[in-house]
Design a protein around this motif. Structure first.
Motif, PDB file in Angstrom:
ATOM      1  N   ALA A   1      -5.336  45.902 -25.490  1.00 54.45           N
ATOM      2  CA  ALA A   1      -5.816  44.967 -26.503  1.00 54.45           C
ATOM      3  C   ALA A   1      -5.407  43.542 -26.193  1.00 54.45           C
ATOM      4  N   GLY A   2      -4.352  43.394 -25.376  1.00 55.64           N
ATOM      5  CA  GLY A   2      -3.855  42.053 -25.075  1.00 55.64           C
ATOM      6  C   GLY A   2      -3.203  41.984 -23.716  1.00 55.64           C
ATOM      7  N   ILE A   3      -3.044  40.762 -23.232  1.00 56.18           N
ATOM      8  CA  ILE A   3      -2.389  40.510 -21.958  1.00 56.18           C
ATOM      9  C   ILE A   3      -1.436  39.334 -22.139  1.00 56.18           C
ATOM     10  N   ASN A   4      -0.270  39.450 -21.536  1.00 55.52           N
ATOM     11  CA  ASN A   4       0.709  38.370 -21.558  1.00 55.52           C
ATOM     12  C   ASN A   4       0.773  37.767 -20.163  1.00 55.52           C
ATOM     13  N   LEU A   5       0.518  36.468 -20.059  1.00 52.22           N
ATOM     14  CA  LEU A   5       0.512  35.776 -18.773  1.00 52.22           C
ATOM     15  C   LEU A   5       1.546  34.656 -18.794  1.00 52.22           C
ATOM     16  N   GLU A   6       2.463  34.666 -17.842  1.00 49.14           N
ATOM     17  CA  GLU A   6       3.541  33.674 -17.793  1.00 49.14           C
ATOM     18  C   GLU A   6       3.271  32.616 -16.732  1.00 49.14           C
ATOM     19  N   ASP A   7       3.715  31.392 -17.011  1.00 53.58           N
ATOM     20  CA  ASP A   7       3.470  30.324 -16.040  1.00 53.58           C
ATOM     21  C   ASP A   7       4.562  30.224 -14.979  1.00 53.58           C
ATOM     22  N   GLY A   8       5.752  30.781 -15.238  1.00 52.97           N
ATOM     23  CA  GLY A   8       6.813  30.710 -14.257  1.00 52.97           C
ATOM     24  C   GLY A   8       7.128  29.290 -13.819  1.00 52.97           C
ATOM     25  N   LEU A   9       6.744  28.325 -14.655  1.00 51.22           N
ATOM     26  CA  LEU A   9       6.879  26.889 -14.384  1.00 51.22           C
ATOM     27  C   LEU A   9       6.101  26.439 -13.157  1.00 51.22           C
TER      28      LEU A   9
ATOM     29  N   ALA B   1     -13.906  36.549 -18.573  1.00 54.93           N
ATOM     30  CA  ALA B   1     -14.111  37.878 -18.006  1.00 54.93           C
ATOM     31  C   ALA B   1     -13.914  38.991 -19.021  1.00 54.93           C
ATOM     32  N   ALA B   2     -12.999  38.788 -19.970  1.00 53.35           N
ATOM     33  CA  ALA B   2     -12.677  39.829 -20.955  1.00 53.35           C
ATOM     34  C   ALA B   2     -12.547  39.194 -22.331  1.00 53.35           C
ATOM     35  N   PRO B   3     -13.663  38.835 -22.951  1.00 55.21           N
ATOM     36  CA  PRO B   3     -13.624  38.107 -24.228  1.00 55.21           C
ATOM     37  C   PRO B   3     -12.876  38.836 -25.332  1.00 55.21           C
ATOM     38  N   GLY B   4     -12.819  40.157 -25.273  1.00 54.71           N
ATOM     39  CA  GLY B   4     -12.165  40.913 -26.329  1.00 54.71           C
ATOM     40  C   GLY B   4     -10.673  41.089 -26.155  1.00 54.71           C
ATOM     41  N   LEU B   5     -10.118  40.547 -25.095  1.00 51.35           N
ATOM     42  CA  LEU B   5      -8.701  40.714 -24.794  1.00 51.35           C
ATOM     43  C   LEU B   5      -7.902  39.549 -25.379  1.00 51.35           C
ATOM     44  N   PHE B   6      -6.874  39.860 -26.145  1.00 48.94           N
ATOM     45  CA  PHE B   6      -6.012  38.825 -26.718  1.00 48.94           C
ATOM     46  C   PHE B   6      -5.143  38.252 -25.609  1.00 48.94           C
ATOM     47  N   VAL B   7      -5.206  36.941 -25.419  1.00 47.17           N
ATOM     48  CA  VAL B   7      -4.449  36.284 -24.353  1.00 47.17           C
ATOM     49  C   VAL B   7      -3.228  35.581 -24.949  1.00 47.17           C
ATOM     50  N   ASN B   8      -2.062  36.050 -24.577  1.00 46.33           N
ATOM     51  CA  ASN B   8      -0.803  35.453 -25.002  1.00 46.33           C
ATOM     52  C   ASN B   8      -0.268  34.651 -23.818  1.00 46.33           C
TER      53      ASN B   8
END
Length: 249
Positions: free
Chosen positions: A89-97, A113-120
């Protein structure tokens, strides 16, 4: 909402059985389980394998995908597409600075690409630094399409409240800290999600070592443990859910 982080089928389903409607994964555990370093973009396939196991579960699944396991936004978008297809339902993406514009490009690609995916969208300004540049980075990520933002390492109540006000309704996720505000206090400050990160996994490892050492020393183990039958029931529950999902398609 408190988001506990699981590392395998049993841990995720045990949490769900205790009333947690959403469960995240923890990249540290995914990497440690196969002897790889966390945050090194080395566990793409392991992350997909775990999502394949957990995606059909009776909970909303948020996948910790480090920085997307690459710098190419198109590759990160393909990962997101696969995760969503597996039931995440969601994905967590980190910037790692890394560069903020590069992370924003990944977020935009994932949204397309995945409009239904919650992007954190996570920024490591407090995790790896002193908090400088937090607002600018989060603004860029929200403009790119992030649904929510994550600032691990931020524990000061005044700074949390100020950040919530500046986000103008965008949900803020912080990492639970034993020395920071409690979950109810964080809710009062306007935090919408509190993640446990790798804490449960590290506690489980610690308990395993302490138990073995206690028994070796002739003492009984402390704490509680699920029974053999309870663990077996988690496996049956998972199979039943998987079969139900397959038949409904």
């Amino acid at each position: 909402m408190l988001l506990p982080n699981a590392w395998d089928h049993a841990s995720a389903h045990a949490l769900a059985a205790h009333g947690f409607r959403a469960v995240g994964t923890t990249s540290l555990a995914v990497a440690a389980a196969v002897g790889l370093p966390d945050g090194a973009a080395a566990t793409r396939e392991e992350t997909l394998r775990l999502a394949r196991t957990l995606g059909p579960g009776p909970f909303l699944l948020s996948v910790d995908a480090e920085g997307g396991f690459g710098d190419d936004p198109d590759d990160v978008a393909e990962l997101a597409r696969e995760l969503h297809a597996l039931g995440a339902a969601g994905i967590n993406l980190e910037d790692g600075l890394g560069p903020a514009d590069r992370h924003a490009a990944k977020i935009a690609a994932v949204r397309a690409a995945a409009p239904g995916l919650f992007v954190n969208a996570r920024t490591d300004t407090y995790w790896l630094g002193d908090g400088e540049d937090t607002t600018r980075r989060l603004d860029a990520y929200v403009r790119a399409g992030a649904h929510g933002v994550f600032v691990p390492g931020l524990t000061d109540p005044r700074k949390i409240a100020a950040l919530v006000r500046g986000l103008d309704g965008v949900p803020l996720n912080v990492l639970h800290s034993p020395t920071g505000p409690s979950v109810p206090r964080l809710a009062d400050l306007g935090v919408r999600r509190v993640s446990l990160g790798s804490l449960l996994y590290r506690r489980a490892l610690g308990a395993a070592v302490e138990t073995a050492a206690a028994i070796r020393a002739g003492r009984g183990p402390e704490g509680t443990a699920p029974s053999y039958e309870e663990i077996q029931s988690l496996g049956r529950r998972g199979r039943d859910e998987g079969e139900g999902t397959a038949s409904s398609g």
